[in-house]
Each structure stands twice: as structure tokens, then as C-alpha cells.
Design a protein around this motif. Structure first.
Motif, PDB file in Angstrom:
ATOM      1  N   UNK A 192     -10.910   7.914  -8.346  1.00  0.00           N
ATOM      2  CA  UNK A 192     -10.369   7.725  -6.900  1.00  0.00           C
ATOM      3  C   UNK A 192      -9.962   6.463  -6.418  1.00  0.00           C
ATOM      4  N   UNK A 193      -8.619   6.153  -6.029  1.00  0.00           N
ATOM      5  CA  UNK A 193      -8.395   4.929  -5.450  1.00  0.00           C
ATOM      6  C   UNK A 193      -7.860   5.168  -4.372  1.00  0.00           C
ATOM      7  N   UNK A 194      -8.610   4.412  -3.109  1.00  0.00           N
ATOM      8  CA  UNK A 194      -8.086   4.576  -1.770  1.00  0.00           C
ATOM      9  C   UNK A 194      -7.275   3.334  -1.412  1.00  0.00           C
ATOM     10  N   UNK A 195      -6.248   3.579  -0.955  1.00  0.00           N
ATOM     11  CA  UNK A 195      -5.200   2.534  -0.367  1.00  0.00           C
ATOM     12  C   UNK A 195      -5.437   2.226   0.956  1.00  0.00           C
ATOM     13  N   UNK A 196      -5.776   0.885   1.192  1.00  0.00           N
ATOM     14  CA  UNK A 196      -5.970   0.686   2.819  1.00  0.00           C
ATOM     15  C   UNK A 196      -5.071  -0.538   3.321  1.00  0.00           C
ATOM     16  N   UNK A 197      -4.374  -0.190   4.243  1.00  0.00           N
ATOM     17  CA  UNK A 197      -3.589  -1.214   4.970  1.00  0.00           C
ATOM     18  C   UNK A 197      -4.254  -2.270   5.586  1.00  0.00           C
ATOM     19  N   UNK A 198      -4.161  -3.349   5.027  1.00  0.00           N
ATOM     20  CA  UNK A 198      -4.911  -4.517   5.587  1.00  0.00           C
ATOM     21  C   UNK A 198      -4.074  -5.644   6.286  1.00  0.00           C
ATOM     22  N   UNK A 199      -3.044  -5.463   6.544  1.00  0.00           N
ATOM     23  CA  UNK A 199      -2.137  -6.159   7.249  1.00  0.00           C
ATOM     24  C   UNK A 199      -2.521  -6.981   8.316  1.00  0.00           C
ATOM     25  N   UNK A 200      -3.512  -6.334   9.234  1.00  0.00           N
ATOM     26  CA  UNK A 200      -4.093  -6.881  10.174  1.00  0.00           C
ATOM     27  C   UNK A 200      -4.917  -7.905   9.924  1.00  0.00           C
ATOM     28  N   UNK A 201      -5.793  -7.607   8.779  1.00  0.00           N
ATOM     29  CA  UNK A 201      -6.765  -8.869   8.280  1.00  0.00           C
ATOM     30  C   UNK A 201      -5.810 -10.050   7.486  1.00  0.00           C
ATOM     31  N   UNK A 202      -4.574  -9.790   6.996  1.00  0.00           N
ATOM     32  CA  UNK A 202      -3.914 -10.988   6.655  1.00  0.00           C
ATOM     33  C   UNK A 202      -3.542 -11.644   7.912  1.00  0.00           C
ATOM     34  N   UNK A 203      -3.087 -11.178   9.058  1.00  0.00           N
ATOM     35  CA  UNK A 203      -2.940 -11.982  10.392  1.00  0.00           C
ATOM     36  C   UNK A 203      -4.128 -12.829  10.731  1.00  0.00           C
ATOM     37  N   UNK A 222       0.868  -1.209   0.154  1.00  0.00           N
ATOM     38  CA  UNK A 222       0.033   0.065   0.072  1.00  0.00           C
ATOM     39  C   UNK A 222       0.851   1.307   0.087  1.00  0.00           C
ATOM     40  N   UNK A 223       1.967   1.210   0.833  1.00  0.00           N
ATOM     41  CA  UNK A 223       2.881   2.361   0.761  1.00  0.00           C
ATOM     42  C   UNK A 223       3.757   2.680  -0.344  1.00  0.00           C
ATOM     43  N   UNK A 224       4.020   1.570  -1.242  1.00  0.00           N
ATOM     44  CA  UNK A 224       5.029   1.460  -2.213  1.00  0.00           C
ATOM     45  C   UNK A 224       4.802   2.204  -3.334  1.00  0.00           C
ATOM     46  N   UNK A 225       5.953   2.723  -3.685  1.00  0.00           N
ATOM     47  CA  UNK A 225       5.872   3.383  -4.865  1.00  0.00           C
ATOM     48  C   UNK A 225       5.463   2.550  -6.139  1.00  0.00           C
ATOM     49  N   UNK A 226       6.056   1.410  -6.001  1.00  0.00           N
ATOM     50  CA  UNK A 226       5.496   0.241  -7.291  1.00  0.00           C
ATOM     51  C   UNK A 226       4.091   0.318  -7.300  1.00  0.00           C
ATOM     52  N   UNK A 227       3.146   0.449  -6.175  1.00  0.00           N
ATOM     53  CA  UNK A 227       1.726   0.492  -6.564  1.00  0.00           C
ATOM     54  C   UNK A 227       1.316   1.676  -7.133  1.00  0.00           C
ATOM     55  N   UNK A 228       1.961   2.781  -6.850  1.00  0.00           N
ATOM     56  CA  UNK A 228       1.674   4.033  -7.414  1.00  0.00           C
ATOM     57  C   UNK A 228       2.001   4.028  -9.012  1.00  0.00           C
ATOM     58  N   UNK A 229       2.899   3.263  -9.358  1.00  0.00           N
ATOM     59  CA  UNK A 229       3.418   3.217 -10.747  1.00  0.00           C
ATOM     60  C   UNK A 229       2.358   2.292 -11.464  1.00  0.00           C
ATOM     61  N   UNK A 230       1.834   1.282 -10.742  1.00  0.00           N
ATOM     62  CA  UNK A 230       1.056   0.241 -11.419  1.00  0.00           C
ATOM     63  C   UNK A 230      -0.323   1.238 -11.527  1.00  0.00           C
ATOM     64  N   UNK A 231      -0.829   1.812 -10.563  1.00  0.00           N
ATOM     65  CA  UNK A 231      -2.065   2.373 -10.787  1.00  0.00           C
ATOM     66  C   UNK A 231      -1.939   3.302 -11.982  1.00  0.00           C
ATOM     67  N   UNK A 232      -0.952   3.960 -12.122  1.00  0.00           N
ATOM     68  CA  UNK A 232      -0.853   5.088 -13.203  1.00  0.00           C
ATOM     69  C   UNK A 232      -0.778   4.545 -14.660  1.00  0.00           C
ATOM     70  N   UNK A 233      -0.473   3.114 -14.774  1.00  0.00           N
ATOM     71  CA  UNK A 233      -0.625   2.584 -16.095  1.00  0.00           C
ATOM     72  C   UNK A 233      -2.099   2.691 -16.480  1.00  0.00           C
TER      73      UNK A 233
END
Length: 251
Positions: free
Chosen positions: A131-142, A113-124
Motif C-alpha cells: 500500500x502506498x499512501x499519498x500525502x499532500x505536503x505543500x504546507x511543509x514545503x512552505x 500527489x494528485x497527478x496521473x504521472x505519479x500513478x503511472x510511476x508507481x505502477x512501474x
């Protein structure tokens, strides 16, 4: 015989494996790299070392026809030269096509979610008016990796509401499950937020696998390996109805 390796840092691979086995017969080697769980909290540099070493290890031990990197985080953040590797990426295009409000959420790990890689992927995709909202869901992964989604659904619902209630306003009507672990929470997510459609990329990945297979195997088989605690992983798999023996593979 088609030999396919599917790997991530834990249980997430199972969602991909299930989708693959639905549409084609293959011999699958499932590697849960639990020693390095969670991928979603590693730096880009750490992930690069882990993933490239893992792919080299799997190639040397199993000589696969295909390798499915069943984790969104390294799929986005790590450069891989190996042409056998199939990635799993956020299904952003599919989500936007479904959205009526053109406001979508991407649910992923902290690192992704915090990565520049995701930003580049979205720009494609050039969704300038959306609007694209990024949500840190690491707690759900756990919740998935700890098997609480099986053993304590009440607790899971509480955590899901805590993380997503403020995010899922009336604007957002579609969300991507951009961690393979999150596939296991789809029914819980849908029951808590019935106005939101959750897009899961597992079928997209399975179809990529099918497109790269020349000859199917006679039947579906699976061998399971972990770099973590074998007995604990077997116990968690048993709760999911999977009785296969788990083998240790050192990374």
C-alpha cells in the motif's frame, strides 16, 4: 571544468547541491525560480511551459554540461527532450525494500500527489501487495521556503504534527521525501515520528550526476541566481550560512 545547473522553484535545490558537492568537484550554477514558486500548485500545462522555457533560458545563458531538475513535481509531470537533464523522482523502490509492513507514504506537493504521472510511476514497480499512501505536503514545503524551519522550529513541529499525525499510523514505517524542500525537515520529521524511516533521494541524484561526469573540476564553486527578490533570497541564504552573492535572472 564541469558546469552543472541545478534548479527548482527555491531553496530545495540546496539539498541536491550539498549531496553533489560531497562526492564530486564541479562548477555549479544554482537557479532558484522563485518567480514561479511553488511548482507544486501549478497545472501540468503551466509546468510544461515554465520548465521548458527555463531549460531553454539556462542553456542559452550558461551552456551547461548537465542540468539537474531538482524538483519532484516537474520531474514526474513534464516531458523533457533535452538529454542533459537529470530528474529527481520518488525513491519508491528503495522505500519498499526498507519497509517491514509494506505500507509506505509518499510526501510530495499537491500537484505531484494528485497527478496521473505519479500513478503511472508507481505502477512501474508492480508492488501489488503493498500500500502506498499519498500525502499532500505543500504546507511543509512552505515551511522551508519561508525559512521557518530555521527561525521557528516550534511552529514547524506543530504543522508537521497537524499534517502527518493521522497519516503515520502503526502501519506506515517508511516515507519518501518526494520534494527536495523536505530534505531540510528530515531531522524534525524523524524526531516527531521516530518509528518512521524517511528516504531522501538526494544521494541517488548525486550519484547519477557523478556517473555522467567525465572530468571533475579542480574545486567546488557555486554561482547563485534567482528570478525573484534578490535581497530577500540573499537574506534567507545568509540564515543558512551561505554568504554568496545572488544575481537576478529574468525568466
Amino acid at each position: 571544468m564541469v558546469k552543472i545547473i541545478v534548479f527548482d522553484s527555491g531553496l530545495g535545490s540546496l539539498s541536491i547541491i550539498k549531496a553533489i558537492q560531497k562526492i564530486c568537484k564541479s562548477d555549479i550554477i544554482y537557479f532558484a525560480d522563485q518567480k514561479n514558486f511553488p511548482y507544486g500548485k501549478k497545472s501540468k500545462k503551466q509546468l510544461g511551459i515554465i520548465i521548458n522555457q527555463t531549460i531553454k533560458l539556462l542553456e542559452e545563458n550558461f551552456s551547461p554540461d548537465l542540468i539537474v531538475m531538482a524538483s519532484n513535481t516537474p520531474s514526474l509531470m513534464v516531458k523533457i527532450k533535452n538529454k542533459k537533464v537529470i530528474r529527481v523522482n520518488p525513491p519508491i523502490k528503495e522505500a519498499m525494500l526498507l519497509s517491514k509492513t509494506k505500507n509506505i507514504a509518499v510526501l510530495g506537493t499537491q500537484a505531484a500527489i494528485k497527478s496521473k504521472s505519479l500513478s503511472r510511476y508507481i505502477k512501474k514497480f508492480n508492488f501489488s501487495k503493498n500500500k502506498i499512501y499519498r500525502v499532500n505536503s505543500s504546507a511543509l514545503v512552505d515551511l522551508v521556503e519561508s525559512n521557518k524551519f530555521v527561525t521557528n522550529k516550534t511552529y514547524c513541529k506543530k504543522i508537521i504534527r497537524k499534517i502527518l499525525s493521522d497519516v503515520f499510523s502503526d502501519k506506515i514505517d517508511v516515507a519518501t521525501l518526494s520534494s527536495t524542500h523536505l530534505s531540510f525537515l528530515k531531522s524534525l520529521l524523524s524526531s516527531e515520528f521516530p518509528h518512521v524511516k524517511f528516504v531522501d533521494p538526494v544521494d541517488i541524484v548525486a550519484n547519477k550526476v557523478l556517473a555522467n561526469i567525465k572530468i571533475e573540476s579542480k574545486k567546488n564553486t557555486i554561482k547563485i541566481f534567482t528570478s525573484g527578490n534578490v535581497k530577500l533570497f540573499e537574506k534567507n541564504l545568509h540564515k543558512l550560512g551561505i554568504k554568496n552573492k545572488v544575481n537576478f535572472l529574468s525568466t
